[in-house]
Design a protein around this motif. Structure first.
Motif: not given
Length: 645
Positions: A251-270
């Motif tokens: 997700l961080g590749r598509l939305r680099r403005d989001l907090p890294p912790g949020l992107c990592a958590a959603i990446d782990a969920a999928v």
């Protein structure tokens, strides 16, 4: 209550006949519900707005005709919903049937579906985060009572427009294909039910499913809401089926403005494999932690035009193992992952219980892919870096900007470091203010004005990134070593595009100001028309005429735009997947940057010449190595990424 099987002798009745009685009045169903307008329809019945004339309240009534409906499925939905009592789940009031249809009467939620609001651009990132957290609670409640939804998707999430303070932001509805753990299977082994574009891989394959399937679906819903694209959805059912089970781009590749912790958590969920997936407790913790960090401005998130290419490339990477990552290096990375998981578990010890009647999150087993939202160790490391950088700048300023400083440079650096460790932004501002006051009190008004030109833009360009406020000082520091052109490689490590751009531009600004203050040639030398510092250091007017104006009119700051662009693009060039590819890409990026910098300096008025060959080559080499090395260090320090090869 149970539902009867279809009566083969009953007369087939059309939809229109059931909606209106002989006199044209809306028909009364089950002796108390007067039908109104249709709310929606799908493959499992039609939902109508109805009025409960006994209790005088609106309800949602799902009608499942016995001609083509599934009484067993309707009964299972009723049984599943009867187990649940949570404000984040649409309440089932009553079930019933007649000779024509089965009926499920439930709470009527005034509002719109999550999917409708996303399509309208009515939700902000913060809205999505808040809704996601409430959905985690609702699904956790269902799982604790043995119910797996199996069809979490934007159309099955209702967002109320009349939610009171303290109530959930959204409600989950339609438990039509829910599975009750321990109960009789709804379908035969190998059958697949659900919505393909949001279906967990194990569910699509007809395998035994657990609550991890709902975690995947919710993670994919949030992924789509934040990125603007569902990488699984194809041009048609067959195309979608082929994509189910493929690894999603970060997700961080598509939305680099989001907090890294949020992107990592959603990446782990999928994560593709259910055993590597995060759980609802950790996903909710990540969402809650970033609530105040994400944007609150509604709008439509447009998907990247290269999403398809990115998805296919990620699938290739999934099957590729970097030959350099073996032996001790691979064991080191696995050790960092376990350490990150332990750090996260320690953070969870201080979290309150959040599911009534359920065990606290800290009692749940911590999987190896735990994703820390804001690990204390990493947070303190960032503050330590900020403190060291600010201390070095303060010590240098006290040593070289004027005579007879009020404290020794070492003491000033120590005080600055302490302030920034405790309060990164306030400490930095206090140190900057103290140095400015000292210069003004000492009569060096011109020096104070020139220094202010570099200090004032920093908190304005990086308002929430206090730990990065001293990073532009790396521009003059590298310039003193003849490596100024390598600075964008360091600026390009920031988490968001706006921060990378700001750091790239500010690094060049501070470099030019340092050349004015010292008279040294750090990149291209002081601007043409600029006077030595001794001519303007005691006069604000002279400093403006002989230092600031020449710097802004010479064209030297055109390099700032070039460095900002280079820093923004760096994460797309160095992806952190293959050392060989990253090194080649970084070398090309660094050489192009050095050549473009020299060309810009040669083309502007008063630049005083370009970089010499030695400086050009050294900057390119250091920039390439720094780009690859820092990206690899960030990847290794990331506590968890279950999809790393």
């Amino acid at each position: 209550m149970g539902f009867p099987s279809r009566n083969p002798n009953s007369k087939s009745v059309t939809h229109a006949d059931t909606m209106r009685g002989p006199a044209g009045q809306a028909e009364l169903l089950l002796g108390r519900y007067r039908l109104g307008r249709r709310l929606g329809a799908g493959g499992f019945g039609t939902v109508w707005l109805a009025q409960d004339e006994r209790l005088n309240r609106p309800v949602a009534l799902k009608r499942i005709p016995l001609d083509d409906g599934d009484p067993e499925r309707a009964e299972r939905e009723a049984q599943a919903a009867a187990r649940l009592s949570h404000p984040g789940i649409v309440t089932l009031y009553e079930t019933g049937s007649d000779e024509e249809a089965c009926y499920l009467v439930s709470e009527f939620v005034r509002g719109a579906t999550f999917g409708e609001l996303l399509a309208e651009g009515a939700l902000s990132d913060r809205d999505i985060v808040v809704i996601g957290a409430s959905l985690c609670e609702a699904l956790a409640h269902a799982h604790a009572r043995g119910v797996i939804h199996r069809d979490v998707k934007p159309g099955n999430i209702m967002v109320s427009d009349q939610a009171a303070s303290g109530t959930p932001a959204a409600k989950i509805c339609d438990f039509g294909i829910a599975r009750i753990v321990g109960g009789e299977a709804l379908t035969r082994t190998g059958d697949v039910v659900g919505t393909l574009a949001y279906m967990a891989p194990e569910q699509a394959e007809g395998k035994r499913i657990t609550g991890a399937a709902d975690v995947y679906a919710l993670g994919l819903v949030l992924y789509e809401a934040l990125s603007g694209v569902n990488p699984i959805r194809g041009a048609g059912p067959a195309d979608t089926a082929r994509k189910v089970g493929t690894q999603l781009p970060d997700l961080g590749r598509l939305r680099r403005d989001l907090p890294p912790g949020l992107c990592a958590a959603i990446d782990a969920a999928v994560a593709v494999r259910p055993q590597e997936r995060s759980n609802l407790s950790r996903l909710r913790a990540a969402l809650v932690a970033v609530r105040d960090e994400v944007d609150d401005e509604p709008g439509i998130v447009e998907g990247s035009p290269v999403d398809e290419l990115s998805t296919r490339w990620t699938a290739v990477q999934r099957r590729y193992r970097d030959p350099g990552e073996s032996g001790w290096l691979r064991r080191a990375r696995e050790g960092l992952t376990r350490a990150g998981a332990a750090d996260y578990a320690a953070v969870q010890e201080d979290e309150p219980e959040w599911i009534p009647g359920a065990p606290p999150a800290r009692h749940a087993p911590a999987p190896a892919d735990a994703v820390p939202v804001a690990a204390p160790g990493r947070r303190m490391l960032g503050r330590a870096f900020a403190a060291g950088s600010a201390a070095a700048l303060a010590g240098t300023a006290l040593h070289s900007l004027a005579d007879a400083p009020p404290v020794t440079p070492a003491a000033g650096a120590a005080v600055t470091a302490g302030l920034v460790v405790l309060l990164p932004r306030l400490g930095w501002l206090l140190a900057a203010w103290a140095i400015e006051v000292w210069l003004l009190a000492s009569g060096f008004t011109g020096t104070a004005v020139v220094l202010a030109v570099g200090l004032i833009p920093v908190p304005l360009a990086l308002p929430l990134a206090g730990t990065l406020w001293s990073v532009p000082g790396g521009g003059p520091a590298l310039g003193a070593l003849g490596l100024a052109g390598a600075f964008p490689a360091f600026a390009g490590q920031a988490a968001t595009a706006t921060r990378r751009a700001a750091l790239g531009a500010l690094g060049l600004l501070w470099l030019e100001l340092a050349e004015l203050l010292t008279g040294d040639r750090l990149l291209a030398g002081p601007p043409d028309g600029g006077r030595p510092r001794v001519r303007w250091e005691e006069s604000a007017g002279a400093a403006f005429d002989h230092a600031i104006v020449p710097m802004f009119t010479s064209g030297l700051l055109a390099v700032a735009a070039l460095w900002a662009l280079a820093a923004v693009l760096l994460p797309w060039v160095v992806r952190g997947r293959s050392a060989a590819l990253d090194l080649a890409a970084a070398a090309a990026w660094s050489i192009a940057l050095a050549v473009a910098t020299e060309a810009t300096l040669d083309g502007v008025s008063g630049a005083g010449g370009g970089l010499d060959a030695r400086g050009l080559l050294a900057s390119a080499v250091v920039g390439a190595v720094a780009a690859v090395g820092l990206r690899a260090a960030r990847r290794a320090a990331r506590p968890s990424d279950p999809r790393l090869p």
